[in-house]
Design a protein around this motif. Structure first.
Motif, PDB file in Angstrom:
ATOM      1  N   ARG A  27      -4.401  10.697  -3.861  1.00 56.72           N
ATOM      2  CA  ARG A  27      -4.727  10.701  -5.284  1.00 56.72           C
ATOM      3  C   ARG A  27      -3.613   9.998  -6.046  1.00 56.72           C
ATOM      4  O   ARG A  27      -2.437  10.205  -5.769  1.00 56.72           O
ATOM      5  CB  ARG A  27      -4.844  12.132  -5.801  1.00 56.72           C
ATOM      6  N   PHE A  28      -4.011   9.175  -7.008  1.00 59.08           N
ATOM      7  CA  PHE A  28      -3.051   8.454  -7.834  1.00 59.08           C
ATOM      8  C   PHE A  28      -3.414   8.657  -9.292  1.00 59.08           C
ATOM      9  O   PHE A  28      -4.583   8.769  -9.648  1.00 59.08           O
ATOM     10  CB  PHE A  28      -3.068   6.950  -7.509  1.00 59.08           C
ATOM     11  N   ALA A  80      -1.921   2.801   5.515  1.00 58.72           N
ATOM     12  CA  ALA A  80      -0.493   3.027   5.317  1.00 58.72           C
ATOM     13  C   ALA A  80       0.145   1.849   4.585  1.00 58.72           C
ATOM     14  O   ALA A  80       1.045   2.037   3.757  1.00 58.72           O
ATOM     15  CB  ALA A  80       0.185   3.251   6.661  1.00 58.72           C
ATOM     16  N   TYR A  81      -0.320   0.635   4.848  1.00 63.37           N
ATOM     17  CA  TYR A  81       0.189  -0.534   4.140  1.00 63.37           C
ATOM     18  C   TYR A  81      -0.124  -0.435   2.642  1.00 63.37           C
ATOM     19  O   TYR A  81       0.704  -0.797   1.798  1.00 63.37           O
ATOM     20  CB  TYR A  81      -0.421  -1.812   4.717  1.00 63.37           C
ATOM     21  N   GLY A  82      -1.292   0.082   2.304  1.00 63.38           N
ATOM     22  CA  GLY A  82      -1.664   0.260   0.907  1.00 63.38           C
ATOM     23  C   GLY A  82      -0.774   1.260   0.199  1.00 63.38           C
ATOM     24  O   GLY A  82      -0.410   1.071  -0.963  1.00 63.38           O
ATOM     25  N   VAL A  83      -0.399   2.343   0.882  1.00 65.38           N
ATOM     26  CA  VAL A  83       0.498   3.341   0.304  1.00 65.38           C
ATOM     27  C   VAL A  83       1.867   2.724   0.042  1.00 65.38           C
ATOM     28  O   VAL A  83       2.462   2.912  -1.028  1.00 65.38           O
ATOM     29  CB  VAL A  83       0.625   4.571   1.229  1.00 65.38           C
ATOM     30  N   ILE A 101       1.626   0.383  -2.983  1.00 64.35           N
ATOM     31  CA  ILE A 101       1.560   1.107  -4.246  1.00 64.35           C
ATOM     32  C   ILE A 101       2.920   1.691  -4.607  1.00 64.35           C
ATOM     33  O   ILE A 101       3.327   1.671  -5.772  1.00 64.35           O
ATOM     34  CB  ILE A 101       0.466   2.188  -4.184  1.00 64.35           C
ATOM     35  N   ASN A 102       3.661   2.187  -3.626  1.00 65.54           N
ATOM     36  CA  ASN A 102       5.006   2.693  -3.897  1.00 65.54           C
ATOM     37  C   ASN A 102       5.928   1.576  -4.379  1.00 65.54           C
ATOM     38  O   ASN A 102       6.834   1.811  -5.170  1.00 65.54           O
ATOM     39  CB  ASN A 102       5.606   3.350  -2.657  1.00 65.54           C
ATOM     40  N   LYS A 103       5.693   0.368  -3.900  1.00 72.72           N
ATOM     41  CA  LYS A 103       6.571  -0.755  -4.241  1.00 72.72           C
ATOM     42  C   LYS A 103       6.245  -1.354  -5.607  1.00 72.72           C
ATOM     43  O   LYS A 103       7.144  -1.551  -6.426  1.00 72.72           O
ATOM     44  CB  LYS A 103       6.456  -1.826  -3.157  1.00 72.72           C
ATOM     45  N   ILE A 104       4.962  -1.648  -5.869  1.00 74.65           N
ATOM     46  CA  ILE A 104       4.615  -2.373  -7.098  1.00 74.65           C
ATOM     47  C   ILE A 104       3.857  -1.536  -8.111  1.00 74.65           C
ATOM     48  O   ILE A 104       3.653  -1.978  -9.235  1.00 74.65           O
ATOM     49  CB  ILE A 104       3.813  -3.653  -6.780  1.00 74.65           C
ATOM     50  N   GLY A 105       3.413  -0.336  -7.760  1.00 78.68           N
ATOM     51  CA  GLY A 105       2.690   0.519  -8.693  1.00 78.68           C
ATOM     52  C   GLY A 105       1.186   0.399  -8.518  1.00 78.68           C
ATOM     53  O   GLY A 105       0.682  -0.612  -8.048  1.00 78.68           O
TER      54      GLY A 105
END
Length: 81
Positions: free
Chosen positions: A37-38, A53-56, A59-63
């Protein structure tokens, strides 16, 4: 329930299972999916995504807003998650 990342669109790959005697048999390389959830700050709403996992990491890197903009996905936004 398909095994496809909702953000990046990654799917399972097909390859060979190779034995010690070099016999080859088809197999699938599944992706590492998880349900997360975001919170979207601009719309003040939660979204639930089934992403790899690449998507997570992305998202942690660029938002989350930039990731959605980069992949131009029309994802349904839920009010409560």
């Amino acid at each position: 329930m398909s095994k496809v990342c909702e953000l990046t669109g990654k799917k399972a790959m097909i390859g060979n299972r190779v034995s010690h005697a070099n016999n080859k048999k088809k197999r699938r390389f599944n992706i590492n999916l998880c349900k997360k959830r975001f919170f979207l700050t601009k719309e003040k709403k939660w979204i639930t995504l089934k992403i790899c996992a690449y998507g997570v990491k992305l998202i942690n890197k660029i938002g989350i807003e930039n990731a959605l903009k980069r992949y131009k996905k029309n994802i349904k936004i839920n009010k409560n998650g």
